[in-house]
Write an enzyme that holds these catalytic residues in place. Structure first.
Site, PDB file in Angstrom:
ATOM      1  N   GLY A  20       5.200   2.867   0.618  1.00  0.00           N
ATOM      2  CA  GLY A  20       5.891   3.631  -0.422  1.00  0.00           C
ATOM      3  C   GLY A  20       5.359   3.330  -1.814  1.00  0.00           C
ATOM      4  CB  SER A  75      -0.890   0.013   1.244  1.00  0.00           C
ATOM      5  OG  SER A  75      -0.083   0.279   2.379  1.00  0.00           O
ATOM      6  CE  LYS A  76      -0.006   7.996  -1.852  1.00  0.00           C
ATOM      7  NZ  LYS A  76      -0.614   8.520  -2.995  1.00  0.00           N
ATOM      8  NE  ARG A  77       0.228   0.664   6.449  1.00  0.00           N
ATOM      9  CZ  ARG A  77       0.740  -0.530   6.729  1.00  0.00           C
ATOM     10  NH1 ARG A  77       1.834  -0.633   7.469  1.00  0.00           N
ATOM     11  NH2 ARG A  77       0.170  -1.626   6.281  1.00  0.00           N
TER      12      ARG A  77
END
Ligand code: GLU
Length: 501
Positions: free
Chosen positions: A255, A251-253
């Site tokens: 990167g 996920s975005k978390r």
């Protein structure tokens, strides 16, 4: 002849997982001297995002991929937009209806909702209950005559199992009756993914279908379609999902972001391509840095790991640094400048350091800027790091690190140290060796116990910083005039008491 395709839906920006699919297909084609095809699966008009096609193609170009057939380059099996191939799907659907493998369904959205509710309350398996499949012909005619909109559904076999071999997952078996009578053609005349994908893979001569694991549950339906048409199956290879280092879905978390965001942030396309291809695939040895060419030579589906690949942004940053260090002086200047002039990254563009670098490109010689960038090349990971790392080369009004000031500018010898250096500077240029000789000479003349006692205060005075490239190297790049000005400025500030606490 290997023919593979990347078949994105233009519903958003491509991310790591999707791009990896493109890379695997590309590598497969190049490994075998085959063809790589880009096909835009734009059959869901409601979910289409304007600009997505251009962004997809731009992402591929940035990674260094080329394709033999596709929306922009054309080719013998076009068009390469599914929305321009509707007649073909209609023709194929009529064939399926005629052979009894598909049927028209007139159920209204209300009826379908009622059906779902009934299934829910009675704890029955959900899905279409196939009522139109078993309606009498007169009934169907009546519904058609009423002018009811219809869809076309696949008539799944009601018994037996669907079996196929996946090159990564192995044998997959599904009980036919558990698979829904999938809609193939929607009421608006557009095909669904399943129909269009299978028809095109066949019509375009695709030999290997390499795609993400999320599609493996659709494959049984595709297999039934291939059989219904009497077509040969392609080789299927479903690449496992990608996880973050913590084991959670990427996920975005972790990167993960749009592919082109990496470009905006200062990554090199070659580094990103290298990094993404090695998530879940390996060449069979421990190489970590591989050019596209090297990966093309080494690729095989068999080496795609069946367990999830791991996305580790720190590894990508490290690898990007390795690629930056590979640039020669002239490439380095061009690459950093090009990045500087094109990135839209707001954090970068708004930084004072970036503005300084922008001015430097205008006001300083190519040679001076290149020398400054070369000194920072060893230490940066991203192209965006150069602005901040090299700022002091171009801005003489730098602030002084308070820790460096506290530690060194109060020493009783620093004024004499700076004066000594000014007095002994050569006229025109200063080589690295001369800089070293000069600093050694100062340490000796002042009777300093350690040369570091000269190096640290000089670094703070010349750069404002306590860390950076080697002092002698940076002195050589600055040259005698800048060194003199910087030391005089520092001396003046010391005399004014600007650093007194
Ligand atoms: N259009 C699908 C996607 O967006 C293609 C899946 C496939 O490769 O079959 O991923």
């Amino acid at each position: 002849m290997v023919r593979v395709r990347y078949a994105p839906s233009p519903t958003g920006s491509p991310h790591v997982g999707n791009i990896r699919t493109a890379l695997f297909n590309y590598l497969m084609a190049r490994r075998h001297g085959g063809q790589f095809i880009v096909r835009i699966e734009d059959t869901d008009k409601a979910r289409e995002v304007p600009g997505a096609v251009e962004e997809i193609l731009e992402s591929l170009r940035w990674l260094g991929l080329t394709w033999d057939e596709g929306p922009d380059v054309g080719g013998p099996y076009g068009p390469y937009f599914q929305s321009q191939r509707l007649d073909l799907y209609h023709k194929r659907v009529e064939e399926l209806i005629a052979s009894g493998h598909a049927y028209r369904c007139y159920c209204t959205p209300e009826e379908l909702a009622e059906m779902r509710e009934f299934q829910r309350i009675n704890k029955l398996p959900t899905g279409y209950d196939r009522r139109c499949r078993f309606r009498k012909p007169e009934e169907l005619e009546r519904l058609a005559a009423e002018g009811r909109p219809s869809v076309v559904r696949l008539a799944m076999p009601l018994e037996g199992t669907i079996v196929f071999e996946d090159s990564i997952r192995g044998r997959v078996e599904v009980e036919s009756k558990l698979v829904d009578d999938q809609v193939l053609l929607k009421a608006d005349g557009y095909p669904t993914y399943h129909l269009a994908n299978v028809v095109d893979d066949h019509e375009q001569g695709i030999t290997h279908v390499i795609r993400g694991d999320e599609w493996i549950s659709s494959t049984p339906k595709h297999v039934v379609l291939y059989r219904a048409f009497g077509w040969e199956l392609p080789v299927f290879a479903h690449a496992p999902i990608i996880k973050g280092p913590d084991g959670a879905k990427l996920s975005k978390r972790h990167g993960d972001t749009r592919c082109l965001d990496y470009r905006e942030k200062g990554y090199l396309g070659a580094a990103v391509a290298n990094f993404i291809a090695l998530i879940g695939w390996s060449p069979g040895d421990d190489r970590e840095k591989m050019s596209l060419r090297e990966m093309e030579e080494a690729f095989s589906i068999e080496r795609i790991q069946p367990n999830p690949g791991v996305f580790d942004i720190t590894k990508l940053q490290w690898l990007n640094g390795v690629y930056i260090r590979d640039l020669n002086a002239s490439e380095l200047y061009d690459t950093v400048r090009q990045y500087h002039e094109t990135t839209q990254d707001p954090e970068y563009r708004q930084s004072k350091a970036a503005q300084t670098l922008g001015k430097a490109f205008e006001e300083f010689s190519r040679e001076y800027v290149t020398s400054a960038l070369l000194l920072e090349q060893e230490r940066v990971r991203l192209l965006s790091d150069f602005a901040e790392a090299s700022e002091f080369f171009f801005d003489e009004e730098y602030e002084y690190d308070p820790n460096g000031v506290a530690k060194w500018f109060g020493q009783e010898y620093v004024v004499r140290l700076f004066e000594f250096v000014i007095e002994n500077l050569p006229g025109a240029a200063l080589s690295v060796e001369e800089a070293e000789g000069l600093v050694n000479g100062a340490a000796d003349a002042l009777g300093l116990a350690k040369r570091a006692e000269a190096i640290h205060p000089l670094r703070v005075a010349l750069t404002g910083r306590t860390k950076g490239p080697g002092l002698f190297e940076l002195m050589s790049v600055l040259g005698p005039d800048r060194i003199r000005r910087r030391l005089e400025r520092t001396l003046a500030l010391i005399r004014e008491g600007a650093f007194a606490s």
